[in-house]
Motif scaffolding. Structure first.
Motif, mmCIF file in Angstrom:
data_model
loop_
_atom_site.group_PDB
_atom_site.id
_atom_site.type_symbol
_atom_site.label_atom_id
_atom_site.label_comp_id
_atom_site.label_asym_id
_atom_site.label_seq_id
_atom_site.Cartn_x
_atom_site.Cartn_y
_atom_site.Cartn_z
ATOM 1 N N SER A 108 13.227 -9.612 -8.866
ATOM 2 C CA SER A 108 13.043 -8.615 -7.833
ATOM 3 C C SER A 108 11.899 -9.139 -7.034
ATOM 4 O O SER A 108 11.564 -10.271 -7.099
ATOM 5 N N GLU A 109 11.429 -8.215 -6.022
ATOM 6 C CA GLU A 109 10.382 -8.603 -5.491
ATOM 7 C C GLU A 109 9.126 -9.169 -6.170
ATOM 8 O O GLU A 109 8.832 -8.625 -7.218
ATOM 9 N N MET A 110 8.725 -10.282 -6.002
ATOM 10 C CA MET A 110 7.537 -10.902 -6.656
ATOM 11 C C MET A 110 6.223 -10.000 -6.989
ATOM 12 O O MET A 110 5.689 -9.820 -7.965
ATOM 13 N N ILE A 111 5.827 -9.463 -5.816
ATOM 14 C CA ILE A 111 5.110 -8.500 -5.588
ATOM 15 C C ILE A 111 5.147 -7.600 -4.379
ATOM 16 O O ILE A 111 6.259 -7.885 -3.745
ATOM 17 N N HIS A 112 4.612 -6.518 -4.360
ATOM 18 C CA HIS A 112 4.957 -5.381 -3.459
ATOM 19 C C HIS A 112 4.070 -5.764 -2.021
ATOM 20 O O HIS A 112 3.585 -5.237 -1.509
ATOM 21 N N ASN A 113 4.591 -6.806 -1.496
ATOM 22 C CA ASN A 113 4.083 -7.167 -0.092
ATOM 23 C C ASN A 113 5.261 -7.759 0.911
ATOM 24 O O ASN A 113 5.813 -8.779 0.297
ATOM 25 N N PRO A 114 5.703 -7.173 1.841
ATOM 26 C CA PRO A 114 6.477 -7.644 2.602
ATOM 27 C C PRO A 114 6.396 -8.971 3.102
ATOM 28 O O PRO A 114 7.514 -9.856 3.451
ATOM 29 N N VAL A 335 -9.466 5.492 8.838
ATOM 30 C CA VAL A 335 -9.406 4.577 7.734
ATOM 31 C C VAL A 335 -7.995 3.731 8.137
ATOM 32 O O VAL A 335 -6.782 4.301 8.147
ATOM 33 N N VAL A 336 -7.950 2.515 7.996
ATOM 34 C CA VAL A 336 -6.800 1.726 8.094
ATOM 35 C C VAL A 336 -6.649 1.020 6.443
ATOM 36 O O VAL A 336 -7.431 0.326 6.280
ATOM 37 N N VAL A 337 -5.569 1.336 6.058
ATOM 38 C CA VAL A 337 -5.147 0.671 4.577
ATOM 39 C C VAL A 337 -3.838 -0.153 4.761
ATOM 40 O O VAL A 337 -2.975 0.317 5.357
ATOM 41 N N ALA A 338 -3.941 -1.359 4.459
ATOM 42 C CA ALA A 338 -2.828 -2.404 4.485
ATOM 43 C C ALA A 338 -2.083 -2.850 3.313
ATOM 44 O O ALA A 338 -2.970 -2.879 2.206
ATOM 45 N N GLY A 339 -0.927 -2.800 3.269
ATOM 46 C CA GLY A 339 -0.254 -3.061 2.140
ATOM 47 C C GLY A 339 1.271 -2.722 2.151
ATOM 48 O O GLY A 339 1.596 -2.074 3.196
ATOM 49 N N GLY A 340 1.885 -3.145 1.070
ATOM 50 C CA GLY A 340 3.661 -2.985 1.279
ATOM 51 C C GLY A 340 3.580 -1.415 0.761
ATOM 52 O O GLY A 340 2.914 -0.600 0.085
#
Length: 431
Positions: A108-114, A335-340
Motif C-alpha cells: 500500500s502507500e509506503m508512507i502517508h505523503n502524496p 499556522v500552516v501544517v504540511a503533510g498527507g
C-alpha cells in the motif's frame, strides 16, 4: 536572511538527511541513508542541522525564527522525515534501481505523503492495496518473480503468509519502521506473560491493523481508538455492561475467541506509534486506575493486573509533538501544517495547533492558490475547503510552519518560499 533561534544568529548551509533524537543517533552510527535530492532542501536542511548541533540533547523545543521584516516565520524545532521514513525511502528507491527488469509492487502507500507516493507510481511501482486494505491488484496476478515492498507501517501476519504462499519473501524488501517493530516486541513480551493487549490506535490504520495482527499471535487483543471507547471498555471490566454487548460494540476490534468475561482481568497498553502521547498516557492511566479500583490494589500489586509498559510512541512522534507545544507558546497570526491528509502523526499536530490559532493543513505549496486564497483540509469534515483572506493585513505577519514525519523538507521549503513571495518588500531569502 536573518535566522534567529533564542536570539542567536543561525548560519545556513547544505546538509543531507539531518538526524534527530537519541535513539536515532545511535542508529545513524550503524547506518546513514541516501535520500533522493528531490526531497531535500538546502534552507530547511541547514536550519535543522544547525539546531541539532546547538541542542544535541534536545532540551530546547523553542522554534527557529526567520525574520524578514514584513513577514516572520516560526519554524518548529522538529519536523519532517524521521528515521523510519528515511529508511523506507532509501529501500524503495534502491529496490527500483536494483530491479530494472522486474515488476515492483508496494503493499500500500509506503508512507502517508502524496509527493513520495506519486513519484513511486511514476517510476512504475504499483500498489496492491489502498490505505484501508481494499484490494487494488488481485493476489492471483502476482508471481514469485515479482518484487513486493512492505511499507513503513508494516503488515499483518496474514499478508506475510499470503506472500510466502506465492513464493515472495516478505522480508526481503521490508521497510517496516523499527519503532513499529518495537511495539510488536512489547506486545509479544506482555502477551507471553498472560496479559491481554489493549492497542490504542485507529482501527482502520495500516499500522494498527499490523500491530493487532502481530499482537493476537501471542495474546487476546483489542483495539480502542480513543478515550471514549476506553471508558466503555472499562465498563466490561467493572461489570457495568453485559458481555453480550461487548461483541457488538467492539465488532471488528477484538481477536478471535476473545472472552470478555476473563480476558480483561490482566491487561497492558501499547499504541499506534503516531498517536498523541497525552491521549495514550491518559488511556493507560485511566485503565490502570480502573484495575486498582476493581481489585482493591495497593502499592506495586497493580502489576498483577496491569502490565508495566513504557510509552511506545516513536521518538519522532514525541519530538514533533513536544516541538509543537513549544511552537504554540509563541504568538502568531496563523499556522500552516504540511503533510498527507491521511497522515496520523500530521493530523495530531493539526489538532494541537487548532486549539490556539487559525490552522491550515495543506499537502503542498500548490494548495496556496493566491495571497488571498488557500485550499486546506478540514479534519472534522474530512474534506478540502477554501478560505479567503487567510493572511491578515498588518505591518508584520507572523506565520508558524511545521509538518509531519513523512513530509519532505523540499515541500516545507516550497511553502516557505511561496508565502514569502506575497510580501514583495520583505527581506530576501538567501540560501
Amino acid at each position: 536572511m536573518e535566522v534567529i533561534s533564542n536570539s542567536s544568529d543561525i548560519e545556513l548551509f547544505r546538509v543531507d538527511a539531518p538526524s534527530e533524537g537519541d535513539t536515532r543517533r545511535k542508529m545513524k552510527k550503524m547506518k546513514s541513508f541516501q535520500i533522493p535530492d528531490l526531497y531535500k532542501s538546502t534552507i530547511i536542511g541547514g536550519i535543522k542541522e544547525k539546531r541539532r548541533l546547538q541542542d544535541k540533547l534536545k532540551k530546547d523545543f523553542t522554534p527557529t525564527v526567520l525574520d524578514y521584516g514584513m513577514v516572520k516565520f516560526l519554524i518548529s524545532r522538529h519536523f519532517g522525515f524521521c528515521y523510519g521514513v528515511e529508511n523506507a525511502v532509501e529501500i524503495a528507491y534502491r529496490t527500483i534501481d536494483e530491479n530494472p527488469d522486474k515488476r515492483i509492487f508496494l503493499l500500500s502507500e509506503m508512507i502517508h505523503n502524496p509527493d513520495v507516493n506519486a513519484d513511486l507510481l511514476s517510476r512504475g511501482v504499483n500498489f496492491i492495496m489502498d490505505t484501508s486494505g481494499r484490494q487494488l491488484i488481485p493476489w492471483e496476478e502476482l508471481s514469485a518473480n515479482d518484487v513486493v515492498i512492505v511499507p513503513a507501517f508494516g503488515t499483518t501476519v496474514e499478508i506475510q503468509q499470503r506472500l510466502s504462499d506465492i513464493g515472495i519473501n516478505a522480508y526481503q524488501y521490508d521497510t517496516t519502521c523499527p519503532f513499529v517493530e518495537k511495539v510488536w516486541n512489547r506486545a509479544t513480551a506482555i502477551g507471553q506473560k498472560d496479559y491481554t493487549i489493549v492497542v490504542h490506535g485507529k482501527p482502520s490504520h495500516e499500522e494498527t491493523r499490523a500491530t493487532f495482527s502481530h499482537a493476537k499471535e501471542n495474546a487476546p487483543t483489542i483495539v480502542v481508538k480513543d478515550m471514549k471507547q476506553t471508558i466503555e471498555l472499562a465498563k466490561y471490566i467493572t461489570g457495568e455492561k453485559s458481555a453480550e454487548q461487548f461483541y457488538e460494540e467492539f465488532k471488528g476490534q477484538y481477536s478471535e475467541g476473545f472472552d470478555v468475561t476473563k480476558d480483561l482481568q490482566r491487561i497492558g497498553v501499547v499504541n499506534q506509534t503516531t498517536m498523541l502521547a497525552s491521549d495514550t498516557q491518559g488511556i493507560a492511566d485511566y485503565l490502570k486506575q480502573i484495575m486498582i479500583q476493581q481489585y482493591n490494589i495497593e502499592g506495586s500489586d497493580v502489576t498483577a493486573y496491569f502490565a508495566d509498559t513504557r510509552d511506545t510512541l516513536c521518538y519522532a512522534t514525541n519530538d514533533n509533538q513536544s516541538a509543537t507545544y513549544g511552537l504554540l507558546k509563541e504568538e502568531a497570526d496563523l499556522v500552516v501544517v504540511a503533510g498527507g491528509y491521511n497522515s496520523s502523526n500530521t493530523s495530531h499536530l493539526v489538532e494541537l495547533c487548532e486549539q490556539k490559532l487559525p490552522t491550515y493543513f495543506i499537502s503542498s505549496a500548490d494548495k496556496i492558490l493566491t495571497e488571498n486564497l488557500i485550499s486546506h483540509f478540514d479534519l472534522h469534515s474530512k474534506t478540502e475547503r477554501h478560505t479567503s483572506n487567510f493572511i491578515p493585513q498588518k505591518d508584520q505577519v507572523t506565520i508558524m510552519l511545521t509538518c509531519g514525519a513523512s513530509c519532505p523538507d523540499a515541500v516545507v521549503e516550497s511553502i516557505l518560499l511561496k508565502l514569502h513571495s506575497f510580501f514583495p518588500e520583505a527581506l530576501p531569502i538567501e540560501a
